[in-house]
Design a protein around this motif. Sequence first.
Motif, PDB file in Angstrom:
ATOM      1  N   PHE A  21       0.832  -1.209   0.000  1.00  0.00           N
ATOM      2  CA  PHE A  21       0.000   0.000   0.000  1.00  0.00           C
ATOM      3  C   PHE A  21       0.861   1.252   0.000  1.00  0.00           C
ATOM      4  O   PHE A  21       0.651   2.181  -0.793  1.00  0.00           O
ATOM      5  CB  PHE A  21      -0.935  -0.004   1.214  1.00  0.00           C
ATOM      6  CG  PHE A  21      -1.882   1.166   1.246  1.00  0.00           C
ATOM      7  CD1 PHE A  21      -3.144   1.079   0.676  1.00  0.00           C
ATOM      8  CD2 PHE A  21      -1.511   2.368   1.841  1.00  0.00           C
ATOM      9  CE1 PHE A  21      -4.015   2.160   0.689  1.00  0.00           C
ATOM     10  CE2 PHE A  21      -2.386   3.460   1.868  1.00  0.00           C
ATOM     11  CZ  PHE A  21      -3.642   3.350   1.281  1.00  0.00           C
ATOM     12  N   ASP A  22       1.833   1.298   0.903  1.00  0.00           N
ATOM     13  CA  ASP A  22       2.644   2.513   1.041  1.00  0.00           C
ATOM     14  C   ASP A  22       3.508   2.800  -0.185  1.00  0.00           C
ATOM     15  O   ASP A  22       3.971   3.923  -0.366  1.00  0.00           O
ATOM     16  CB  ASP A  22       3.522   2.433   2.286  1.00  0.00           C
ATOM     17  CG  ASP A  22       2.728   2.490   3.577  1.00  0.00           C
ATOM     18  OD1 ASP A  22       1.549   2.927   3.512  1.00  0.00           O
ATOM     19  OD2 ASP A  22       3.241   2.102   4.622  1.00  0.00           O
ATOM     20  N   GLU A  23       3.726   1.796  -1.014  1.00  0.00           N
ATOM     21  CA  GLU A  23       4.498   1.995  -2.241  1.00  0.00           C
ATOM     22  C   GLU A  23       3.629   2.512  -3.390  1.00  0.00           C
ATOM     23  O   GLU A  23       4.145   3.119  -4.330  1.00  0.00           O
ATOM     24  CB  GLU A  23       5.145   0.680  -2.680  1.00  0.00           C
ATOM     25  CG  GLU A  23       6.189   0.141  -1.713  1.00  0.00           C
ATOM     26  CD  GLU A  23       6.707  -1.214  -2.135  1.00  0.00           C
ATOM     27  OE1 GLU A  23       7.871  -1.280  -2.551  1.00  0.00           O
ATOM     28  OE2 GLU A  23       5.914  -2.192  -2.061  1.00  0.00           O
ATOM     29  N   ALA A  31       0.149   3.878  -2.836  1.00  0.00           N
ATOM     30  CA  ALA A  31      -1.015   4.683  -2.472  1.00  0.00           C
ATOM     31  C   ALA A  31      -0.710   5.577  -1.294  1.00  0.00           C
ATOM     32  O   ALA A  31       0.252   5.356  -0.534  1.00  0.00           O
ATOM     33  CB  ALA A  31      -2.192   3.768  -2.138  1.00  0.00           C
ATOM     34  N   GLN A  32      -1.525   6.577  -1.149  1.00  0.00           N
ATOM     35  CA  GLN A  32      -1.471   7.432   0.037  1.00  0.00           C
ATOM     36  C   GLN A  32      -2.851   7.922   0.365  1.00  0.00           C
ATOM     37  O   GLN A  32      -3.732   7.973  -0.498  1.00  0.00           O
ATOM     38  CB  GLN A  32      -0.535   8.620  -0.179  1.00  0.00           C
ATOM     39  CG  GLN A  32      -0.843   9.482  -1.355  1.00  0.00           C
ATOM     40  CD  GLN A  32       0.153  10.613  -1.550  1.00  0.00           C
ATOM     41  OE1 GLN A  32       0.502  11.313  -0.584  1.00  0.00           O
ATOM     42  NE2 GLN A  32       0.636  10.791  -2.763  1.00  0.00           N
ATOM     43  N   ILE A  33      -3.077   8.228   1.614  1.00  0.00           N
ATOM     44  CA  ILE A  33      -4.345   8.800   2.076  1.00  0.00           C
ATOM     45  C   ILE A  33      -4.040  10.199   2.568  1.00  0.00           C
ATOM     46  O   ILE A  33      -3.204  10.383   3.469  1.00  0.00           O
ATOM     47  CB  ILE A  33      -4.943   7.943   3.211  1.00  0.00           C
ATOM     48  CG1 ILE A  33      -5.196   6.514   2.730  1.00  0.00           C
ATOM     49  CG2 ILE A  33      -6.236   8.570   3.716  1.00  0.00           C
ATOM     50  CD1 ILE A  33      -5.632   5.546   3.825  1.00  0.00           C
ATOM     51  N   LEU A  34      -4.672  11.169   1.983  1.00  0.00           N
ATOM     52  CA  LEU A  34      -4.421  12.568   2.359  1.00  0.00           C
ATOM     53  C   LEU A  34      -5.589  13.136   3.140  1.00  0.00           C
ATOM     54  O   LEU A  34      -6.716  12.737   2.981  1.00  0.00           O
ATOM     55  CB  LEU A  34      -4.193  13.412   1.097  1.00  0.00           C
ATOM     56  CG  LEU A  34      -3.036  12.973   0.199  1.00  0.00           C
ATOM     57  CD1 LEU A  34      -2.983  13.862  -1.037  1.00  0.00           C
ATOM     58  CD2 LEU A  34      -1.716  13.035   0.948  1.00  0.00           C
TER      59      LEU A  34
END
Length: 197
Positions: free
Chosen positions: A190-192, A194-197
């Motif tokens: 996920f961290d590679e 996607a991101q949640i802002l």
Amino acid sequence: MSFNVLNDAALNQLFRDARTVHAFKDTPVSDAVIHQLYDLLKWCPTAFNAQPARYVFLKTAEAKAKLIPALMPGNVPQVQSAAVTVIVAQDTRFHEHLPTQFPGYDAKPLFDANPAMTEATAARNSSMQGAYLILAARALGLDSGAMSGFNPQAVNEAFFADGRFKANFLINLGVADPAGVHPRGPRLAFDEAAQIL
């Protein structure tokens, strides 16, 4: 808040256990199943409800023979073994259908006046519709293998001589031969990706 989540068996069939298939058993797919497949995927969303994808379902040896010269050599056996090979194309004049398919307002002039927007919308949304086709096929118990290893110009000349439709990519459908199913490749964490802002 609770969501109406599909059960694990359905999620496995659609995503976790599904694979890109490179060889198929000699199991036919009926015209009725092809119609059922389209009747599922047609409900998926596209911008302006534009539905620019067009599908040519190749079942016969004669139809596939028209396609084979356009394929990279390594992709020929996949097409030959598949019960059906689908040419997912895009309609360059999809916007002519907007008056009936998108009644919210008259969106056709937006595309009439902007060929670049028309081309981008056709490419993006027909690609999405091809992905919907893969998921619909999985939902119906079919296996699939998407392919981009072909000469689009040769496909267009063989199947879309009037120039209105343009080949996007190919999808083989059928029942997987275990010999044509490779181990699943890795996926980004996920961290590679996607991101949640």
